[in-house]
Design a protein around this motif. Structure first.
Motif, PDB file in Angstrom:
ATOM      1  N   ALA A 236       0.855  -1.162   0.194  1.00 47.32           N
ATOM      2  CA  ALA A 236      -0.053   0.191   0.045  1.00 47.32           C
ATOM      3  C   ALA A 236       0.780   1.330   0.072  1.00 47.32           C
ATOM      4  O   ALA A 236       0.396   2.380  -0.163  1.00 47.32           O
ATOM      5  CB  ALA A 236      -0.959   0.089   1.106  1.00 47.32           C
ATOM      6  N   LEU A 237       2.090   0.955   0.462  1.00 45.32           N
ATOM      7  CA  LEU A 237       2.937   2.400   0.444  1.00 45.32           C
ATOM      8  C   LEU A 237       3.031   2.996  -0.970  1.00 45.32           C
ATOM      9  O   LEU A 237       3.398   4.135  -1.101  1.00 45.32           O
ATOM     10  CB  LEU A 237       4.384   1.866   0.904  1.00 45.32           C
ATOM     11  CG  LEU A 237       4.371   1.593   2.458  1.00 45.32           C
ATOM     12  CD1 LEU A 237       5.842   1.016   2.902  1.00 45.32           C
ATOM     13  CD2 LEU A 237       3.883   2.649   3.417  1.00 45.32           C
ATOM     14  N   LEU A 238       3.446   1.978  -1.980  1.00 44.82           N
ATOM     15  CA  LEU A 238       3.782   2.489  -3.367  1.00 44.82           C
ATOM     16  C   LEU A 238       2.758   3.492  -4.008  1.00 44.82           C
ATOM     17  O   LEU A 238       2.946   4.703  -4.540  1.00 44.82           O
ATOM     18  CB  LEU A 238       4.111   1.338  -4.048  1.00 44.82           C
ATOM     19  CG  LEU A 238       4.695   1.719  -5.667  1.00 44.82           C
ATOM     20  CD1 LEU A 238       6.065   2.621  -5.483  1.00 44.82           C
ATOM     21  CD2 LEU A 238       5.188   0.695  -6.416  1.00 44.82           C
ATOM     22  N   PRO A 239       1.384   3.040  -4.032  1.00 42.18           N
ATOM     23  CA  PRO A 239       0.430   4.089  -4.534  1.00 42.18           C
ATOM     24  C   PRO A 239       0.402   5.304  -3.975  1.00 42.18           C
ATOM     25  O   PRO A 239       0.159   6.365  -4.274  1.00 42.18           O
ATOM     26  CB  PRO A 239      -0.973   3.209  -4.668  1.00 42.18           C
ATOM     27  CG  PRO A 239      -0.635   1.760  -4.097  1.00 42.18           C
ATOM     28  CD  PRO A 239       0.631   1.949  -3.791  1.00 42.18           C
ATOM     29  N   LEU A 240       0.539   5.136  -2.403  1.00 41.00           N
ATOM     30  CA  LEU A 240       0.604   6.297  -1.713  1.00 41.00           C
ATOM     31  C   LEU A 240       1.547   7.196  -1.873  1.00 41.00           C
ATOM     32  O   LEU A 240       1.440   8.675  -2.069  1.00 41.00           O
ATOM     33  CB  LEU A 240       0.550   6.055   0.099  1.00 41.00           C
ATOM     34  CG  LEU A 240       0.556   6.978   0.978  1.00 41.00           C
ATOM     35  CD1 LEU A 240      -0.835   7.684   0.751  1.00 41.00           C
ATOM     36  CD2 LEU A 240       0.627   6.280   2.395  1.00 41.00           C
ATOM     37  N   ALA A 241       2.902   6.723  -1.940  1.00 38.46           N
ATOM     38  CA  ALA A 241       4.063   7.409  -2.273  1.00 38.46           C
ATOM     39  C   ALA A 241       3.476   7.970  -3.821  1.00 38.46           C
ATOM     40  O   ALA A 241       4.163   9.295  -3.926  1.00 38.46           O
ATOM     41  CB  ALA A 241       5.362   6.666  -2.473  1.00 38.46           C
ATOM     42  N   ARG A 242       3.096   7.501  -4.631  1.00 42.60           N
ATOM     43  CA  ARG A 242       3.001   8.205  -6.067  1.00 42.60           C
ATOM     44  C   ARG A 242       1.893   9.132  -5.856  1.00 42.60           C
ATOM     45  O   ARG A 242       2.175  10.128  -6.856  1.00 42.60           O
ATOM     46  CB  ARG A 242       2.590   7.159  -6.907  1.00 42.60           C
ATOM     47  CG  ARG A 242       3.544   5.852  -7.400  1.00 42.60           C
ATOM     48  CD  ARG A 242       3.636   5.464  -8.702  1.00 42.60           C
ATOM     49  NE  ARG A 242       4.428   4.181  -8.835  1.00 42.60           N
ATOM     50  CZ  ARG A 242       5.720   4.279  -9.027  1.00 42.60           C
ATOM     51  NH1 ARG A 242       6.453   5.326  -9.131  1.00 42.60           N
ATOM     52  NH2 ARG A 242       6.230   3.117  -9.178  1.00 42.60           N
ATOM     53  N   GLN A 243       1.242   9.454  -4.881  1.00 37.30           N
ATOM     54  CA  GLN A 243       0.297  10.581  -4.618  1.00 37.30           C
ATOM     55  C   GLN A 243       1.097  11.854  -4.277  1.00 37.30           C
ATOM     56  O   GLN A 243       0.671  12.743  -4.192  1.00 37.30           O
ATOM     57  CB  GLN A 243      -0.825  10.267  -3.824  1.00 37.30           C
ATOM     58  CG  GLN A 243      -1.694   9.393  -4.289  1.00 37.30           C
ATOM     59  CD  GLN A 243      -2.887   8.908  -3.117  1.00 37.30           C
ATOM     60  OE1 GLN A 243      -2.496   9.142  -1.898  1.00 37.30           O
ATOM     61  NE2 GLN A 243      -3.852   8.456  -3.545  1.00 37.30           N
TER      62      GLN A 243
END
Length: 194
Positions: free
Chosen positions: A85-92
């Motif tokens: 879940a960290l990756l889509p959050l980081a892309r935001q």
């Protein structure tokens, strides 16, 4: 009890970190979960982009902490879900690539590859992290990215492994990171011995 969600979040995060430090993992997991619920509530009331950035960065740290605690407790699938879940959050939060680098390096495929089939995607993620770290000129994240890359290349038995490891070793020495240097020398010795 006073209904101040921001203060409740502050103290919940402190409780989670303290519990994690003393290996009270079940309590830490519960506190991290509570912190995520509070962040959800706070986010629904926030419309300011600066506030959303802060909420996302806090969510990142909470998911990372809960993922680590899940691994420690043996809940591998829960830990993997939180770290993924960290990756889509980081892309935001793409205005600050450091979040994306950290998220890429924490992906289970990169950090804890468990099958041969995940190594190619892991190689792509570690390579992306390295490019981003070089773009922002963050030597410590470059080192972490190179270490992940060399580890994956080693598992793939790639001829590029030695070149990447040497570059990584040179950077570790420049940064004075003795721990990374020792890890790299042991890995190189092990690979040479095989």
């Amino acid at each position: 009890c006073a209904g101040n969600q921001r203060k409740e979040l502050f103290y919940t995060l402190q409780a989670a970190e303290q519990a994690k430090k003393i290996y009270a993992n079940a309590e830490a997991y519960t506190d991290y979960t509570c912190a995520l619920e509070l962040l959800d509530q706070i986010e629904t009331e926030s419309q300011n982009e600066d506030q959303l950035y802060v909420i996302r960065s806090q969510r990142f740290e909470v998911l990372k902490g809960r993922g680590e605690v899940s691994y420690t407790m043996g809940n591998i699938l829960d830990g993997q879900a939180d770290l993924r879940a960290l990756l889509p959050l980081a892309r935001q939060m793409q205005d600050d690539p450091a979040w994306t680098i950290d998220a890429l390096l924490m992906q289970p495929e990169v950090n804890r590859p468990d099958t041969q089939t995940v190594l190619q995607p892991a190689l792509g993620m570690a390579s992306e992290a390295l490019v981003l770290a070089e773009q922002i000129k963050d030597a410590n994240r470059q080192l972490k990215s190179l270490m992940a890359l060399s580890s994956i290349q080693s598992m793939l038995r790639s001829p590029e492994y030695y070149q990447t490891s040497e570059k990584c070793l040179e950077l570790a020495r420049q940064l004075g990171d003795r721990s990374a240097e020792v890890d790299l020398l042991l890995a190189l010795g092990s690979a040479s011995g095989m």
